[in-house]
Design a protein around this motif. Structure first.
Motif, short mmCIF file in Angstrom:
data_model
loop_
_atom_site.label_atom_id
_atom_site.label_comp_id
_atom_site.label_asym_id
_atom_site.label_seq_id
_atom_site.Cartn_x
_atom_site.Cartn_y
_atom_site.Cartn_z
N ILE A 38 73.99 16.68 -1.17
CA ILE A 38 75.07 17.61 -1.52
C ILE A 38 74.45 18.80 -2.25
CG2 ILE A 38 77.20 17.92 -2.82
CD1 ILE A 38 77.69 14.92 -2.55
N LEU A 39 74.71 20.00 -1.74
CA LEU A 39 74.15 21.21 -2.34
C LEU A 39 75.09 21.78 -3.39
CD1 LEU A 39 72.70 23.00 0.83
CD2 LEU A 39 71.66 21.25 -0.62
N PHE A 40 76.37 21.90 -3.06
CA PHE A 40 77.32 22.41 -4.04
C PHE A 40 78.74 22.00 -3.67
CE2 PHE A 40 76.51 25.90 -1.02
CZ PHE A 40 77.78 26.15 -0.54
N GLY B 178 88.45 29.13 -5.83
CA GLY B 178 87.85 30.25 -6.53
C GLY B 178 86.59 29.92 -7.30
N GLU B 179 85.97 28.77 -7.03
CA GLU B 179 84.80 28.37 -7.82
C GLU B 179 83.80 27.62 -6.96
OE1 GLU B 179 83.74 25.81 -11.89
OE2 GLU B 179 85.75 25.73 -11.00
N VAL B 180 82.52 27.86 -7.22
CA VAL B 180 81.43 27.13 -6.58
C VAL B 180 80.57 26.52 -7.67
CG1 VAL B 180 79.37 27.29 -5.15
CG2 VAL B 180 81.39 28.63 -4.55
N LYS B 181 80.30 25.22 -7.58
CA LYS B 181 79.51 24.52 -8.58
C LYS B 181 78.37 23.78 -7.91
CE LYS B 181 79.72 20.96 -12.17
NZ LYS B 181 80.55 19.92 -12.82
N GLU B 182 77.15 24.07 -8.35
CA GLU B 182 75.98 23.41 -7.78
C GLU B 182 75.98 21.93 -8.15
OE1 GLU B 182 71.64 24.07 -9.04
OE2 GLU B 182 71.85 25.32 -7.23
N ALA B 183 75.59 21.08 -7.19
CA ALA B 183 75.55 19.64 -7.43
C ALA B 183 74.43 19.27 -8.40
CB ALA B 183 75.35 18.90 -6.11
N GLU B 184 74.64 18.21 -9.14
CA GLU B 184 73.63 17.72 -10.05
C GLU B 184 72.45 17.13 -9.26
OE1 GLU B 184 73.56 17.91 -13.34
OE2 GLU B 184 75.51 18.94 -13.43
N PRO B 185 71.24 17.16 -9.82
CA PRO B 185 70.09 16.55 -9.14
C PRO B 185 70.32 15.06 -8.89
CG PRO B 185 69.37 17.90 -11.00
CD PRO B 185 70.86 17.79 -11.10
N GLU B 186 69.74 14.57 -7.80
CA GLU B 186 69.89 13.16 -7.45
C GLU B 186 69.26 12.25 -8.50
OE1 GLU B 186 70.77 15.43 -3.92
OE2 GLU B 186 69.16 15.56 -5.39
N GLY C 224 92.80 20.87 1.16
CA GLY C 224 92.03 21.42 2.27
C GLY C 224 91.21 22.63 1.95
N ARG C 225 91.40 23.21 0.75
CA ARG C 225 90.62 24.37 0.35
C ARG C 225 89.48 24.02 -0.61
NH1 ARG C 225 95.07 29.23 -0.61
NH2 ARG C 225 95.99 29.17 1.49
N ALA C 226 89.27 22.75 -0.82
CA ALA C 226 88.19 22.28 -1.69
C ALA C 226 87.32 21.30 -0.93
CB ALA C 226 88.76 21.62 -2.95
N GLY C 227 86.06 21.25 -1.31
CA GLY C 227 85.16 20.33 -0.62
C GLY C 227 83.74 20.46 -1.11
N GLU C 228 82.81 20.13 -0.24
CA GLU C 228 81.39 20.16 -0.60
C GLU C 228 80.55 20.54 0.60
OE1 GLU C 228 80.28 15.44 -0.22
OE2 GLU C 228 81.71 16.05 -1.78
N ARG C 229 79.44 21.17 0.34
CA ARG C 229 78.48 21.51 1.40
C ARG C 229 77.27 20.60 1.29
NH1 ARG C 229 77.04 27.46 3.35
NH2 ARG C 229 79.07 27.01 4.29
N ARG C 230 76.92 20.01 2.43
CA ARG C 230 75.79 19.10 2.47
C ARG C 230 74.75 19.60 3.46
NH1 ARG C 230 79.21 13.57 3.75
NH2 ARG C 230 80.41 13.43 1.79
N ARG C 231 73.51 19.19 3.25
CA ARG C 231 72.52 19.32 4.32
C ARG C 231 72.08 17.92 4.70
NH1 ARG C 231 67.33 22.40 1.66
NH2 ARG C 231 66.63 20.82 0.18
#
Length: 343
Positions: A72-74, A79-87, A255-262
């Motif tokens: 998980i990247l963020f 209206g907000e983007v939060k970076e994910a905590e380190p694994e 539906g307007r909130a979620g997470e971006r993964r690689r």
């Protein structure tokens, strides 16, 4: 100068390491193999010495420990983007063979020295300590000697583990902070020691001096159109494959909130080279095989000065169609030799 450790001393050493590090190494996962009721050796967190698989090569590489399969990247809302905590927050200690330590260099080149630094990789790579597992004999499909990766000095500690008269013993040497003082305090016996390195493999690979248009257009690639099934296993077990794809996950309750993964990806699977408009750059299995092989032994070297492949042989081990990467490279070398004879 190094130390000779008994099994009880090894257990105490692992207890010490676990206080300061997250310890990863090859571990036998009972019942989690490819087929029913089979085991698999892969990298996992080790809570004690008894969990370390030091005799068999891991089916999957070490890279899961510093390059998670799904990361998980963020997180995002309207209206907000939060970076994910380190694994993980503690530094890690990794047990690795010589070929895998060379593979780590390839990952560093791609993620840290290739135009810009990948911060998500860098934060897991930072503070990493490497413990070399000596290789007293070659694995079945490995060809590390041919790739020049059978020896290394890039480690913090090195360990040869053997069973002598039914008793597990280890020879340990290295320069990790505080290691000598701790072992001296433990009363471990000192001995002259050096890491075990393989000097010859059963499999030998001949790398073409230079791959040109004749290799790109070679008819041998068509052989893989029918043999390869595009499962991507060869990429997923490879310690030097670095490709990933992006996924945006939207939550059901908003539906307007979620997470971006690689997520790890493979150049051998369907959809990898799809582009807008319905195009596909490499649709056939043979074209994908050509791209993978030439990138591992030629394209990467042209850019960075050395081959990407480290000769661990995992791709040959895992392929359900018994496609051999090493045999393919030798076929390319034979093409070059035949052309020289014609000239």
């Amino acid at each position: 100068m190094g130390y000779r450790l008994r099994e009880d001393e090894l257990r105490q050493l692992f207890e010490m390491w676990n206080r300061d590090y997250v310890v990863y190494g090859p571990k036998c996962m009972a019942g989690e193999g490819m087929y029913s009721d089979t085991d698999v050796v892969r990298y996992e967190r080790l809570k004690g010495f008894e969990e370390l698989e030091w005799e068999k090569k891991s089916a999957y590489s070490f890279k899961e420990a510093i390059l998670p399969i799904t990361q998980i990247l963020f997180y995002f809302t309207e209206g907000e983007v939060k970076e994910a905590e380190p694994e993980r927050r503690k530094p890690a200690l990794l047990f690795m063979r010589s070929c895998d330590i060379h593979a780590l260099k390839r990952l560093d080149t791609v993620y840290l020295d290739n135009r810009f630094e990948d911060s998500y990789y860098a934060r897991l790579r930072k503070g990493l300590r490497l413990v070399l597992l000596g290789c007293s004999e070659s694995c079945d499909n490995g060809f590390c000697v041919s790739m020049g990766t059978n020896r290394t000095e890039e480690y913090d500690a090195a360990m040869n583990i053997k069973t002598v008269d039914g008793q597990v013993q280890a020879e340990l040497t290295g320069s990790m902070d505080g290691l000598d003082a701790w072992l001296d305090g433990l009363g471990a016996g000192k001995t002259e020691t050096a890491p075990d390195f393989v000097s010859e493999n059963l499999v030998k690979v001949r790398i073409p001096e230079e791959c040109g248009p004749e290799h790109v257009k070679a008819g041998l690639w068509k052989d893989y159109d029918s043999r390869c099934i595009g499962c991507g296993r060869c990429n997923f077990v490879c310690p030097t494959c670095t490709c990933f794809t992006m996924q945006d996950i939207f939550y059901q309750d908003n539906g307007r909130a979620g997470e971006r993964r690689r997520v790890h990806a493979s150049c051998m699977v369907d959809g990898y080279t799809d582009v807008a408009g319905g195009g596909c750059y490499r649709n056939s299995k043979g074209e994908r095989m050509r791209f993978k092989v030439l990138h591992k032994i030629s394209d990467f070297k042209k850019q960075f000065g050395y081959q990407m492949c480290v000769g661990c042989g995992r791709c040959d081990d895992i392929c359900p169609e018994y496609i051999s990467f090493s045999a393919c490279v030798n076929r390319l070398a034979d093409m070059g030799n035949a052309e020289k004879e014609v000239r």
